[in-house]
Design an enzyme around this catalytic site. Structure first.
Site, PDB file in Angstrom:
ATOM      1  N   PHE A 146       0.967  -1.284   0.311  1.00 40.20           N
ATOM      2  CA  PHE A 146       0.022   0.378  -0.102  1.00 40.20           C
ATOM      3  C   PHE A 146       0.437   1.326   0.364  1.00 40.20           C
ATOM      4  O   PHE A 146       1.677   1.491   0.653  1.00 40.20           O
ATOM      5  CB  PHE A 146      -0.575   0.040   1.756  1.00 40.20           C
ATOM      6  N   ASP A 231       9.773   2.256   1.661  1.00 40.76           N
ATOM      7  CA  ASP A 231       8.417   3.829   1.502  1.00 40.76           C
ATOM      8  C   ASP A 231       8.204   3.496   3.375  1.00 40.76           C
ATOM      9  O   ASP A 231       7.865   2.618   3.929  1.00 40.76           O
ATOM     10  CB  ASP A 231       7.129   3.411   1.410  1.00 40.76           C
ATOM     11  N   LYS A 260       3.156  11.069   7.018  1.00 42.71           N
ATOM     12  CA  LYS A 260       1.986  11.147   7.769  1.00 42.71           C
ATOM     13  C   LYS A 260       2.730  11.754   8.797  1.00 42.71           C
ATOM     14  O   LYS A 260       2.906  13.318   9.057  1.00 42.71           O
ATOM     15  CB  LYS A 260       1.943   9.794   7.995  1.00 42.71           C
TER      16      LYS A 260
END
Length: 405
Positions: A146, A231, A260
């Site tokens: 994801f 990531d 984030k």
């Protein structure tokens, strides 16, 4: 929506459903205020936030130092665009590069933007430096990944909810099983310019790869002149008990993809961090973002980096994470959980699907004052802010234990 001068949850939920696209299925909670690891809904009920904005709130809600940095910058300057240089830009880039052990930063806004940036840079590097013909560069990715929901990113997703119905898809990606070094080695050919991986797969259910996997990925990339793109949008910045999840194997990727928590739960901030030998391939006009690296983002992001530089939050994650995982393992040994995974203050737990779905577990936990989120049927994720204390962890486990009974 207003009764006796007060907002009420049913009306607020109805309005949210009426006026927005249904691309989310939120729990029936309407949050009004928050501090630290706790939130309060518009009816006055308090909840322990064990999702933390999918790790965007690693430092909790409204951390005093981050709020102060934002307030101070709001009184001075919020946006210039990259057409000019502002006085907060260099500090942010220099200090983030130092935290990552790299020498160059490209700031963006969202995690998906950062992944798209990494893809573009890897292909440009492959063409200019490695000599792969333009238009032929390939990138190897992992099943269960994801990385976001843009058209290019969903083109290599194996999640039908994210992918199906949104074609045609972007070519140039090879998908291999996560954790399988032999399959990865077979997929790397002369056109391969990068391997893009999550060191721990978050959306998949906090899936930790086998020991030695990241070390093996690093070795394969080095031997084949391929970039290792990590990531760390969810796994990085203290979440797993180290600054980065790659640190658990002492691995340094060629590029960190961050987001984030970098925005401190205040503004969206993301970045790609690498050495000049990689990011130096970009030239003016080839990539950009109006809001990327804006003064407000840099002010907050710099304070985030300074919080991490002390090591306090990494230690908190490791210590409270050990408490969390010990309690979860005990529930697993009692037969009340099917599986437990994770590192630091990050856990994925599989429920018995015959007993309840992940959604049902989340709804029942919300009724008992704990907010979590389900994924892939009977799996739920726990990711409380790194500011939680032992009493908070114990409270979450007590409520989960009750629900499982």
């Amino acid at each position: 929506m207003i009764v006796d001068g007060m907002l009420r949850t049913p009306e607020a939920l109805h309005d949210a459903q009426r006026w927005t696209a249904h691309n989310y299925h939120p729990l029936p909670v309407v949050i009004g205020t928050a501090t630290g690891a706790w939130v309060t809904d518009i009816d006055g009920r308090r909840y322990l936030d064990c999702l933390a904005g999918y790790s965007a709130l690693n430092f909790g809600h409204r951390h005093p130092r981050l709020i102060a940095a934002a307030h101070a910058q709001l009184d001075r300057l919020t946006l210039t665009s990259r057409a000019f240089v502002h006085d907060r830009f260099a500090d942010f880039c220099r200090e983030l590069a130092a935290l990552c052990g790299k020498d160059m930063v490209l700031p963006m806004n969202t995690g998906a933007e950062a992944v798209e940036t990494a893809i573009k840079v890897a292909r440009k590097w492959g063409h200019q430096v490695k000599g792969v013909p333009d238009g032929q560069a390939t990138i190897v990715v992992a099943a269960g990944n994801f990385h976001g929901r843009t058209t290019t990113i969903i083109s290599f997703s194996t999640d039908p909810d994210a992918r199906d119905g949104f074609g045609p898809y972007t070519p140039g990606f090879t998908v291999v099983p996560y954790g399988d070094l032999a399959a990865l080695a077979d997929a790397i050919d002369e056109t391969c310019v990068a391997v893009l991986l999550e060191p721990i797969q978050g959306e998949q259910g906090v899936v930790v790869p086998p020991d030695g996997y990241l070390t093996g990925v690093r070795d394969l990339c080095t031997r084949n002149d391929v970039l290792f793109l990590a990531d760390e949008i969810q796994s990085g910045l203290g979440r797993t008990g180290n600054t980065f999840a790659c640190d658990h194997e002492g691995v340094q990727p060629d590029m960190y993809i961050l987001g984030k928590a970098l925005g401190g739960g205040i503004v969206p901030v993301s970045a790609v961090v690498a050495d000049h030998s990689v990011l130096g391939v970009l030239r003016p006009g080839e990539h950009g973002s109006t809001f990327g690296g804006n003064p407000l983002a840099c002010a907050v992001g710099t304070e985030v980096v300074r919080l991490l530089a002390t090591g306090e939050y990494q230690r908190r994650s490791a210590e409270q994470g050990a408490r969390l995982h010990a309690a979860l393992r005990a529930l697993r040994e009692q037969g009340r959980l099917v599986a437990v995974r994770g590192r630091g203050l990050w856990a994925g737990i599989d429920l018995d699907p015959q007993a309840m779905t992940g959604r049902q577990a989340c709804e029942r936990l919300a009724e008992r004052g704990v907010l979590v989120k389900d994924t892939h049927g009977a799996t739920i994720r726990l990711a409380p802010p790194l500011v939680v204390g032992p009493d908070d962890v114990d409270f979450a486990i007590e409520q989960l234990s009750f629900v499982l009974r």
